[in-house]
Design a protein around this motif. Sequence first.
Motif, mmCIF file in Angstrom:
data_model
loop_
_atom_site.group_PDB
_atom_site.id
_atom_site.type_symbol
_atom_site.label_atom_id
_atom_site.label_comp_id
_atom_site.label_asym_id
_atom_site.label_seq_id
_atom_site.Cartn_x
_atom_site.Cartn_y
_atom_site.Cartn_z
ATOM 1 N N PHE A 1 46.909 7.369 -13.632
ATOM 2 C CA PHE A 1 47.874 8.466 -13.545
ATOM 3 C C PHE A 1 47.361 9.609 -12.676
ATOM 4 C CE2 PHE A 1 49.347 6.167 -17.277
ATOM 5 C CZ PHE A 1 50.639 5.909 -16.853
ATOM 6 N N ASP A 2 46.040 9.781 -12.621
ATOM 7 C CA ASP A 2 45.493 10.759 -11.677
ATOM 8 C C ASP A 2 45.817 10.352 -10.245
ATOM 9 O OD1 ASP A 2 43.915 12.931 -13.052
ATOM 10 O OD2 ASP A 2 43.087 11.170 -14.032
ATOM 11 N N ARG B 1 50.653 12.485 -19.300
ATOM 12 C CA ARG B 1 49.678 11.422 -19.593
ATOM 13 C C ARG B 1 50.108 10.622 -20.831
ATOM 14 N NH1 ARG B 1 45.146 11.832 -16.586
ATOM 15 N NH2 ARG B 1 44.749 13.827 -15.586
#
Length: 151
Positions: A52-53, A72
């Motif tokens: 997700f980063d 998140r």
Amino acid sequence: MSREHLLHGLAQVLPDLYAAECASKVRSFLTQLFADANAGKPLMHEYYTNYFDLYWDLHLGATGEAIPAEVRQIGAGFTAVLGYWYPTLDIVRENIMRVRELRPSLLLRTVWTGGIEFIALDVDQPEELPVAPRTVIDDNIGFRRAKSVES
């Protein structure tokens, strides 16, 4: 598949955009994923921990603390639902309910920070869209960016 092969494949999709905007971010992600510290560890856990980063960095330039916790949690919920799949499992139901719980705050945050105003569109025959169980709406709602107020 080697790291170089993966990067080459991505570069073929949109070479100009990839080289200018994505290459260094994907390279950093893969370097972190295949770091010596991760050797011998379950790889997919590390992948999903950092995915997700990469996703938000590629799309919005947001990383680390700039990615809201709700985002998140929603991502983790979707991953769990897709992974376990069977709707009768408790873990699937729990994650669906968690995403539904978090969804309004994410939408409100996006609307607030993006200066978004919703508007009714004059559509002759709007498409009907199912949006929830037993709920179908006309697709005639749009948005515009609010005019910024200068001080």
